[in-house]
Write a protein that holds these residues in place. Structure first.
Motif, PDB file in Angstrom:
ATOM      1  N   VAL A 136      30.152   5.535  18.909  1.00 18.19           N
ATOM      2  CA  VAL A 136      31.456   6.159  19.792  1.00 18.19           C
ATOM      3  C   VAL A 136      32.885   5.798  19.417  1.00 18.19           C
ATOM      4  O   VAL A 136      32.425   4.351  19.540  1.00 18.19           O
ATOM      5  CB  VAL A 136      31.285   6.827  20.720  1.00 18.19           C
ATOM      6  CG1 VAL A 136      32.195   7.664  21.264  1.00 18.19           C
ATOM      7  CG2 VAL A 136      29.828   8.238  20.747  1.00 18.19           C
ATOM      8  N   GLU A 137      33.304   6.373  18.249  1.00 16.11           N
ATOM      9  CA  GLU A 137      34.637   5.479  18.646  1.00 16.11           C
ATOM     10  C   GLU A 137      35.514   5.340  19.562  1.00 16.11           C
ATOM     11  O   GLU A 137      35.206   5.886  20.156  1.00 16.11           O
ATOM     12  CB  GLU A 137      35.617   6.448  17.178  1.00 16.11           C
ATOM     13  CG  GLU A 137      36.607   5.618  16.881  1.00 16.11           C
ATOM     14  CD  GLU A 137      38.171   6.943  16.369  1.00 16.11           C
ATOM     15  OE1 GLU A 137      37.021   8.031  16.300  1.00 16.11           O
ATOM     16  OE2 GLU A 137      39.212   6.662  16.958  1.00 16.11           O
ATOM     17  N   GLY A 138      36.139   4.214  19.746  1.00 11.91           N
ATOM     18  CA  GLY A 138      37.113   3.424  20.802  1.00 11.91           C
ATOM     19  C   GLY A 138      36.035   2.514  22.003  1.00 11.91           C
ATOM     20  O   GLY A 138      36.325   2.704  23.136  1.00 11.91           O
ATOM     21  N   LEU A 181      26.243   1.276  30.294  1.00  8.20           N
ATOM     22  CA  LEU A 181      27.983   0.529  30.901  1.00  8.20           C
ATOM     23  C   LEU A 181      28.703   0.367  29.850  1.00  8.20           C
ATOM     24  O   LEU A 181      28.195  -0.223  29.005  1.00  8.20           O
ATOM     25  CB  LEU A 181      27.494  -0.718  31.712  1.00  8.20           C
ATOM     26  CG  LEU A 181      26.430  -0.650  32.753  1.00  8.20           C
ATOM     27  CD1 LEU A 181      27.036  -1.995  33.895  1.00  8.20           C
ATOM     28  CD2 LEU A 181      27.369   0.775  33.774  1.00  8.20           C
ATOM     29  N   VAL A 182      30.206   1.561  30.098  1.00  7.89           N
ATOM     30  CA  VAL A 182      30.881   1.338  28.139  1.00  7.89           C
ATOM     31  C   VAL A 182      31.910   0.255  28.577  1.00  7.89           C
ATOM     32  O   VAL A 182      32.486   0.242  30.463  1.00  7.89           O
ATOM     33  CB  VAL A 182      30.947   2.798  28.595  1.00  7.89           C
ATOM     34  CG1 VAL A 182      31.920   2.943  27.091  1.00  7.89           C
ATOM     35  CG2 VAL A 182      29.404   2.994  27.900  1.00  7.89           C
ATOM     36  N   GLY A 183      32.491  -0.690  27.888  1.00  9.28           N
ATOM     37  CA  GLY A 183      33.941  -0.925  28.136  1.00  9.28           C
ATOM     38  C   GLY A 183      34.698  -0.260  27.080  1.00  9.28           C
ATOM     39  O   GLY A 183      33.560   0.231  25.674  1.00  9.28           O
ATOM     40  N   ALA A 184      36.074   0.382  27.459  1.00  6.89           N
ATOM     41  CA  ALA A 184      36.360   0.706  26.375  1.00  6.89           C
ATOM     42  C   ALA A 184      37.534   0.107  25.443  1.00  6.89           C
ATOM     43  O   ALA A 184      37.688  -1.042  26.577  1.00  6.89           O
ATOM     44  CB  ALA A 184      37.803   1.672  27.610  1.00  6.89           C
ATOM     45  N   LYS A 185      37.902  -0.186  24.278  1.00  3.92           N
ATOM     46  CA  LYS A 185      38.986  -0.737  23.781  1.00  3.92           C
ATOM     47  C   LYS A 185      39.854  -0.897  24.364  1.00  3.92           C
ATOM     48  O   LYS A 185      40.709   0.278  25.555  1.00  3.92           O
ATOM     49  CB  LYS A 185      39.040  -0.010  22.459  1.00  3.92           C
ATOM     50  CG  LYS A 185      37.763  -0.365  21.023  1.00  3.92           C
ATOM     51  CD  LYS A 185      38.037  -0.143  19.854  1.00  3.92           C
ATOM     52  CE  LYS A 185      36.619  -0.474  18.816  1.00  3.92           C
ATOM     53  NZ  LYS A 185      36.575  -0.115  18.055  1.00  3.92           N
ATOM     54  N   PRO A 186      40.854  -1.548  24.501  1.00  3.86           N
ATOM     55  CA  PRO A 186      42.249  -1.388  24.808  1.00  3.86           C
ATOM     56  C   PRO A 186      43.595  -0.483  24.144  1.00  3.86           C
ATOM     57  O   PRO A 186      42.695   0.294  22.995  1.00  3.86           O
ATOM     58  CB  PRO A 186      42.960  -2.922  24.380  1.00  3.86           C
ATOM     59  CG  PRO A 186      41.695  -3.840  24.030  1.00  3.86           C
ATOM     60  CD  PRO A 186      40.423  -2.736  23.586  1.00  3.86           C
ATOM     61  N   LEU A 209      37.983   9.219  25.902  1.00  4.45           N
ATOM     62  CA  LEU A 209      36.057   8.451  26.330  1.00  4.45           C
ATOM     63  C   LEU A 209      34.856   8.816  26.124  1.00  4.45           C
ATOM     64  O   LEU A 209      34.394   9.291  25.584  1.00  4.45           O
ATOM     65  CB  LEU A 209      36.768   7.089  25.396  1.00  4.45           C
ATOM     66  CG  LEU A 209      35.404   6.143  26.164  1.00  4.45           C
ATOM     67  CD1 LEU A 209      35.203   6.047  23.851  1.00  4.45           C
ATOM     68  CD2 LEU A 209      36.090   4.294  26.264  1.00  4.45           C
ATOM     69  N   SER A 210      35.300   8.989  27.550  1.00  2.00           N
ATOM     70  CA  SER A 210      34.491  10.143  28.011  1.00  2.00           C
ATOM     71  C   SER A 210      33.655  11.201  27.395  1.00  2.00           C
ATOM     72  O   SER A 210      32.291  11.592  26.875  1.00  2.00           O
ATOM     73  CB  SER A 210      34.110  10.205  29.293  1.00  2.00           C
ATOM     74  OG  SER A 210      34.670   9.217  30.346  1.00  2.00           O
ATOM     75  N   ALA A 221      29.515  13.453  21.755  1.00  2.09           N
ATOM     76  CA  ALA A 221      28.691  12.831  20.561  1.00  2.09           C
ATOM     77  C   ALA A 221      27.125  12.906  20.757  1.00  2.09           C
ATOM     78  O   ALA A 221      26.460  12.723  20.341  1.00  2.09           O
ATOM     79  CB  ALA A 221      29.265  11.654  20.480  1.00  2.09           C
ATOM     80  N   THR A 222      26.404  12.402  22.613  1.00  2.20           N
ATOM     81  CA  THR A 222      25.499  11.784  22.292  1.00  2.20           C
ATOM     82  C   THR A 222      24.341  12.565  23.346  1.00  2.20           C
ATOM     83  O   THR A 222      23.773  12.817  23.910  1.00  2.20           O
ATOM     84  CB  THR A 222      25.020  10.658  23.784  1.00  2.20           C
ATOM     85  OG1 THR A 222      26.687  10.752  25.023  1.00  2.20           O
ATOM     86  CG2 THR A 222      26.260   9.509  22.852  1.00  2.20           C
ATOM     87  N   GLY A 223      25.924  13.967  24.317  1.00  2.00           N
ATOM     88  CA  GLY A 223      24.760  15.264  24.602  1.00  2.00           C
ATOM     89  C   GLY A 223      24.697  14.741  26.454  1.00  2.00           C
ATOM     90  O   GLY A 223      24.075  15.383  26.851  1.00  2.00           O
ATOM     91  N   LEU A 224      25.121  13.143  26.373  1.00  2.00           N
ATOM     92  CA  LEU A 224      24.941  12.680  28.094  1.00  2.00           C
ATOM     93  C   LEU A 224      26.020  13.293  29.414  1.00  2.00           C
ATOM     94  O   LEU A 224      27.491  12.998  28.619  1.00  2.00           O
ATOM     95  CB  LEU A 224      24.708  11.040  27.837  1.00  2.00           C
ATOM     96  CG  LEU A 224      23.010  11.193  26.927  1.00  2.00           C
ATOM     97  CD1 LEU A 224      23.267   9.032  26.442  1.00  2.00           C
ATOM     98  CD2 LEU A 224      22.361  11.191  27.667  1.00  2.00           C
TER      99      LEU A 224
END
Lengths: 237, 386
Positions: free
Chosen positions: B83-85, B218-223, B230-231, B237-240
């Motif tokens: 996923v972008e970001g 666990l996700v880290g977002a780009k600065p 992003l959530s 994108a994932t349906g999650l």
């Protein structure tokens, strides 16, 4: 309305009824009374004759139903609530039967209360109160709480409180009835000596015949009316 | 006249103490119960707070709170990464496993399996050892409170103190040997189970065999990337389900608020404190005014206006309230201090103090209002009645 008069208190046609309808109780039925400046006037009579109601009207803590009552030229009933409160604070000193001293304050602080009400700073008020306590022979007990004083001493503190702000009118309600004869006599002597003077009048409600001798004039009341005004207790007999 | 008001209040010792007791009791009970309530609530999401690194938690859409694990397929990790970001992703295993102690008894533990390469999601504070020690064979890091308590070894002599689990000791987790390589400090969990950290791959060997073993991504977002946006992108994108850490905390807390009786129970205790405080303080203050009614009458007769009397009563009430509040909060703080190393949950954030102050202020105002009404209506002629 201001009325120019040499009299301190001029009451004309004062009536007061408590309650209404069949339960109405007339307390004053058209009182005419003058109290002169510099005079000690006693209101005497049996219980329920209207003495306390009349003194309440004169002191501005109760409004009459009809008639007028001018105190030092001021028609008290016509004053607004705030002005009336201020008038009482400025013009009237009170001595109550039950003393009504604040138990948590010492003698000097109790005497200082009328000054504090008028916004005088505490230290100055207490200093002036101590001077007044000297005049009622209680200078040495200025720190004492009311509970540490005898009945006579408490009443002298109350007299000091009535005098401290130099009011023109002092009203006393049964000031000696809770005291023995000797103490009552002493209290009256002090009242007479320190409270009566040029420009100041005293109105005392009492049924204590032992102190009638201190009065300049005595108004005998009965059933809501002033029956007669005399200058000596002997005339009452 | 403030001086007269204060002397009147303090001069009547018995009544003054009675008013203070009422207000202190109300302040203590409200502050203490609210702090325990908040302590419990923060425990519900303690593990989310402990894992400071992830910006976003990704999970099965049916997950309602942190302990409600519904495993994902391991391939979801790669979908989220695409996923972008997204700067980085890390798998997290979370499960309740049985640890066998040296005396043969079993203890359920919360096992957290961290990404093998990055160890993202490790404990916030190491007491002994290093997080990297997890890379040693069979390595686990145990929370120090559990090591000294539920996972401690039995005393050598009967009636003696248990021996704390220490680095180098072993235990069995689901029949797999585990070696303690470190001790850590973690936030207490709501269930108060011991927490054991290990690597993701080792955790999956400890866990019973299942087709899906990935609990969370666990996700880290780009600065510079907005976490909420992003959530939303990950969800689309994932349906999650994808929530920021703060959203996940709130979600977890809401679950406990909704499905457990905790808020009601504590709410009742807080309400009782408030009511009892109101009754005691209000009644005593009202009685205090009634007993001084002749004095108030005398003050009125002597020329004290209603405004001044109102100020005097408010001052009396606020003084008693401030002292009662101070003592109550002080006692609650002392309680929190004395119980800080126990199982008891206790957290006193600023808003508990503010709420407690508000409640005490309300009690004072209510008490004063009752008294003021009496005094304002008072006829000064009362002073001439014997």
């Amino acid at each position: 309305m201001t009325v120019a008069t040499a009299d301190a208190v001029v009451c004309r046609g004062i009536t007061k009824v408590y309650g209404s309808g069949p339960d109405a109780v007339p307390a004053l039925r058209g009182i005419d009374l003058d109290v002169k400046s510099g005079e000690l006037m006693m209101l005497v009579g049996p219980s329920g004759c209207g003495k306390t109601t009349l003194i309440s009207v004169i002191a501005g803590i109760l409004d009459q139903d009809e008639g007028t009552c001018h105190v030092f030229g001021e028609d008290v009933k016509q004053l607004g609530a705030r002005a009336k409160t201020a008038f009482r604070g400025r013009t009237v000193g009170f001595v109550f039967q039950a003393y009504n001293l604040l138990p948590a304050l010492n003698a000097a602080e109790n005497v200082a209360v009328p000054l504090l009400i008028q916004g005088v700073k505490r230290k100055e008020a207490v200093d002036r109160a101590r001077e007044v306590l000297e005049r009622v022979d209680l200078g040495h007990r200025w720190r004492s709480l009311p509970s540490q004083l005898s009945g006579g001493q408490q009443q002298r503190v109350a007299i000091g409180r009535a005098l401290v702000h130099d009011p023109k009118l002092i009203v006393c309600d049964e000031p000696t009835s809770a005291l023995d004869q000797e103490t009552g006599h002493k209290v009256m002597e002090i009242l007479r000596a320190v409270a009566v003077g040029p420009g100041r009048s005293l109105v005392i409600v009492t049924h204590d015949a032992r102190v009638f001798e201190f009065a300049d004039r005595i108004a005998k009341m009965n059933d809501g009316r002033v029956e007669r005004v005399v200058t000596s207790a002997k005339e009452l007999r | 006249m403030n001086f007269v008001a204060l002397k009147m209040l303090i001069g009547d010792r018995a009544k003054y103490i009675g008013i203070l007791i009422g207000l202190t009791f109300a302040s203590l009970l409200i502050t203490q119960q609210a702090s325990i309530f908040w302590g419990l609530m923060t425990r519900t999401y303690g593990q989310i707070s402990d894992m400071g690194q992830p910006d976003i938690w990704v999970m099965d859409p049916k997950v309602q709170f942190i302990d409600d694990v519904k495993p994902l397929q391991s391939t979801e990790l790669y979908r989220v990464r695409g996923v972008e970001g997204v700067e980085w992703v890390a798998p997290l295993y979370k499960g309740l496993l049985k640890a066998r102690l040296s005396n043969g008894s079993f203890q359920t533990v919360i096992c957290l399996g961290l990404d093998d390469s990055t160890l993202i999601g490790g404990p916030p504070e190491m007491v002994e050892g290093e997080l990297e020690d997890l890379r040693r064979a069979e390595g686990v890091i145990v929370d120090v409170v559990a090591a000294q308590g539920k996972l401690a070894k039995p005393a050598a002599t009967e009636g003696g103190k248990p021996t704390p689990l220490k680095v180098g000791d072993t235990l069995e987790i689901n029949d797999h040997r585990a070696v303690v390589v470190g001790l850590c400090r973690v936030s207490r969990t709501f269930q108060s189970q011991p927490v054991v950290f290990t690597t993701f791959s080792r955790a999956t060997t400890f866990a019973p065999r299942e087709r899906k073993l990935l609990s969370f991504v666990l996700v880290g977002a780009k600065p510079g990337v907005d976490q909420a946006e992003l959530s939303a992108r990950i969800r689309a994108a994932t349906g999650l389900a994808a929530w920021t850490a703060d959203e996940f905390k709130v979600m977890t807390m809401k679950y406990f608020l909704k499905y457990t009786g905790i808020p009601v129970n504590f709410g009742i205790a807080v309400l009782l404190g408030f009511l009892i405080g109101t009754v005691i303080a209000g009644q005593t203050f009202y009685n205090f005014t009634l007993e001084n009614i002749r004095q108030f009458g005398a003050l009125k007769a002597m020329g004290t206006g209603n405004g001044t009397l109102l100020r005097m009563i408010l001052l009396q009430s606020l003084l008693a309230g401030s002292i009662g509040y101070g003592i109550g909060v002080g006692l609650a703080s002392a309680f929190g201090l004395l119980t800080r190393n126990t199982e008891l949950a206790f957290r006193m954030p600023w808003w508990v103090l503010t709420a407690s102050a508000g409640a005490v202020l309300f009690i004072c105002m209510l008490s004063a209002l009752l008294s003021i009404r009496k005094v304002v209506k008072l006829e000064p002629a009362i002073v001439f009645k014997s």
